[in-house]
Design a protein around this motif. Structure first.
Motif, PDB file in Angstrom:
ATOM      1  N   CYS A  49       0.840  -1.211   0.000  1.00  0.00           N
ATOM      2  CA  CYS A  49       0.000   0.000   0.000  1.00  0.00           C
ATOM      3  C   CYS A  49       0.871   1.257   0.000  1.00  0.00           C
ATOM      4  N   VAL A  93      -1.840   3.311  -1.942  1.00  0.00           N
ATOM      5  CA  VAL A  93      -3.152   2.888  -1.457  1.00  0.00           C
ATOM      6  C   VAL A  93      -3.246   3.209   0.034  1.00  0.00           C
ATOM      7  N   PHE A 141      -8.415  -5.222   3.513  1.00  0.00           N
ATOM      8  CA  PHE A 141      -8.049  -6.345   2.647  1.00  0.00           C
ATOM      9  C   PHE A 141      -7.476  -7.498   3.474  1.00  0.00           C
ATOM     10  N   ARG A 190      -9.570  -9.008  -3.347  1.00  0.00           N
ATOM     11  CA  ARG A 190      -8.755  -8.042  -4.091  1.00  0.00           C
ATOM     12  C   ARG A 190      -8.569  -6.744  -3.297  1.00  0.00           C
ATOM     13  N   LEU A 191      -7.348  -6.263  -3.307  1.00  0.00           N
ATOM     14  CA  LEU A 191      -7.050  -4.954  -2.719  1.00  0.00           C
ATOM     15  C   LEU A 191      -7.396  -3.892  -3.753  1.00  0.00           C
ATOM     16  N   PRO A 192      -8.225  -2.890  -3.398  1.00  0.00           N
ATOM     17  CA  PRO A 192      -8.637  -1.881  -4.389  1.00  0.00           C
ATOM     18  C   PRO A 192      -7.508  -0.909  -4.712  1.00  0.00           C
ATOM     19  N   SER A 193      -6.512  -1.398  -5.447  1.00  0.00           N
ATOM     20  CA  SER A 193      -5.346  -0.587  -5.796  1.00  0.00           C
ATOM     21  C   SER A 193      -5.442  -0.136  -7.247  1.00  0.00           C
ATOM     22  N   PRO A 225      -7.430  -3.573  -9.220  1.00  0.00           N
ATOM     23  CA  PRO A 225      -7.395  -4.277  -7.940  1.00  0.00           C
ATOM     24  C   PRO A 225      -6.510  -5.518  -8.032  1.00  0.00           C
ATOM     25  N   ARG A 226      -5.797  -5.822  -6.917  1.00  0.00           N
ATOM     26  CA  ARG A 226      -4.819  -6.906  -6.941  1.00  0.00           C
ATOM     27  C   ARG A 226      -5.117  -7.959  -5.879  1.00  0.00           C
ATOM     28  N   GLU A 227      -4.886  -9.223  -6.245  1.00  0.00           N
ATOM     29  CA  GLU A 227      -4.989 -10.327  -5.303  1.00  0.00           C
ATOM     30  C   GLU A 227      -3.663 -10.493  -4.568  1.00  0.00           C
TER      31      GLU A 227
END
Length: 351
Positions: A146, A151, A159, A191-194, A198-200
């Motif tokens: 992050c 993020v 997350f 998923r991280l809202p990046s 978004p990424r796992e």
């Protein structure tokens, strides 16, 4: 003069009285006609008002739709701005890490496992012994990611909490089985809202390995997670049987690749993958991932289907079996039949 004769004077008076009565009657008739006209005009005006009210309602609905569209466009614009900011930050981070920018010079020697920070940390780090240690490593990795991408800290905490909550639901009786827990975390679809997308967690782990010395705050907790996942891929491999060994020794991976990188993959090229390499048992599943990545890249990258050939004799002869890949048995998505290769596995391009 007879008794029944009426005098002219009386007749005149009678006619005058009749005329006096008839005039108001005519006036009343005129007024009634005007009243009827006014009623008709009032009805027309009411109908016109109803029509205008309908027009106003449609205009109000159109205005509300336009306001919503404007809000959506503003949100898209804000998202684009954030994406631009994140990409600029990522560009700066990669540029600072490499000193050479993003341009890939394939004639320049790539970083090797021997020269990586990953190797030293891996040799000096142990696997997380408990579930709480494993979740702590995940939390540290997520927060470092992050910070790296801009993020928010709160989004990272949410997350990590979602991953832990999912683990409790998925492995309620086996939370202390860190091997299973590591596989479940790797395969999670949370998923991280990046930005830009978004990424796992699986992506974040591999991103830490790829950045290597570029972000050791990410690399350190990632290496601990690698230790736990390597319990599956390398250290505690189960006996090879038909349920585990892929048909004909073939695994598949679908993805995308920039056009200028295709020439790297020429016949006879040997290379290591700096990160876990996930493959599928079924070609159709790999094609599904390939199509998804191609659409996500807005058709700007080449869609690529990799076929990874294991030695067919590995099914019955452990001497020929690949020592750094295994089936993810405790996946959130068991129907994917994911074969996971350990970080820095070596591959040779056949064609």
């Amino acid at each position: 003069m007879k008794d029944n004769d009426v005098s002219p004077v009386l007749l005149g008076e009678l006619a005058a009285r009749v005329a006096d009565i008839a005039a108001p009657l005519r006036t009343i008739s005129v007024l009634q006609a005007e009243r009827d006209m006014l009623f008709e005009e009032n009805s027309r005006l009411k109908s016109k008002c109803h029509q205008l009210e309908g027009v106003i309602e449609r205009l109000q609905a159109d205005l509300l739709g336009a306001q919503r569209e404007r809000a959506t466009l503003q949100a898209d614009l804000l998202g684009t701005h954030r994406e631009k900011t994140a990409l600029q930050a990522h560009l700066k981070a990669v540029t600072d890490a490499s000193g050479q920018g993003l341009a890939l010079n394939l004639s320049r020697p790539m970083n090797t496992l021997a020269s990586s920070a990953f190797l030293g940390l891996y040799m000096a780090t142990a696997m997380a012994p408990t579930a709480s240690d494993l979740h702590a490593a995940v939390g540290a990795l997520v927060q470092a990611y992050c910070k790296h991408t801009g993020v928010s800290f709160e989004a990272g905490e949410e997350f990590a909490h979602a991953l832990e909550t999912e683990a409790i639901a998925f492995l309620p009786q086996e939370l202390n089985d860190v091997d299973r827990l590591a596989q479940q975390l790797w395969s999670s679809g949370q998923r991280l809202p990046s930005m830009p997308v978004p990424r796992e967690l699986s992506f974040i782990i591999n991103e830490a390995i790829r950045l290597d010395r570029g972000n050791e705050a990410m690399l350190r907790p990632a290496v601990q997670l690698v230790h736990n996942l390597n319990q599956l891929c390398v250290d505690r491999r189960q006996g090879i049987d038909e349920d585990v060994f892929p048909p004909d020794g073939l695994c598949y991976r679908g993805g995308t690749l920039p056009e200028e990188h295709l020439r790297f993959f020429h016949r006879g090229q040997r290379y290591r993958v700096p990160g876990f390499l996930a493959t599928a048992r079924a070609e159709s599943k790999a094609v599904e991932f390939m199509d998804r990545g191609f659409r996500a890249a807005r058709r700007r990258l080449r869609a690529v289907l990799w076929r990874v050939q294991l030695h067919p004799r590995g099914l019955g002869d452990s001497a020929y079996a690949c020592k750094h890949v295994n089936l993810v048995r405790h996946s959130i998505f068991p129907d994917e039949y994911e074969y996971l290769f350990a970080p820095y596995s070596v591959f040779t391009v056949r064609n």
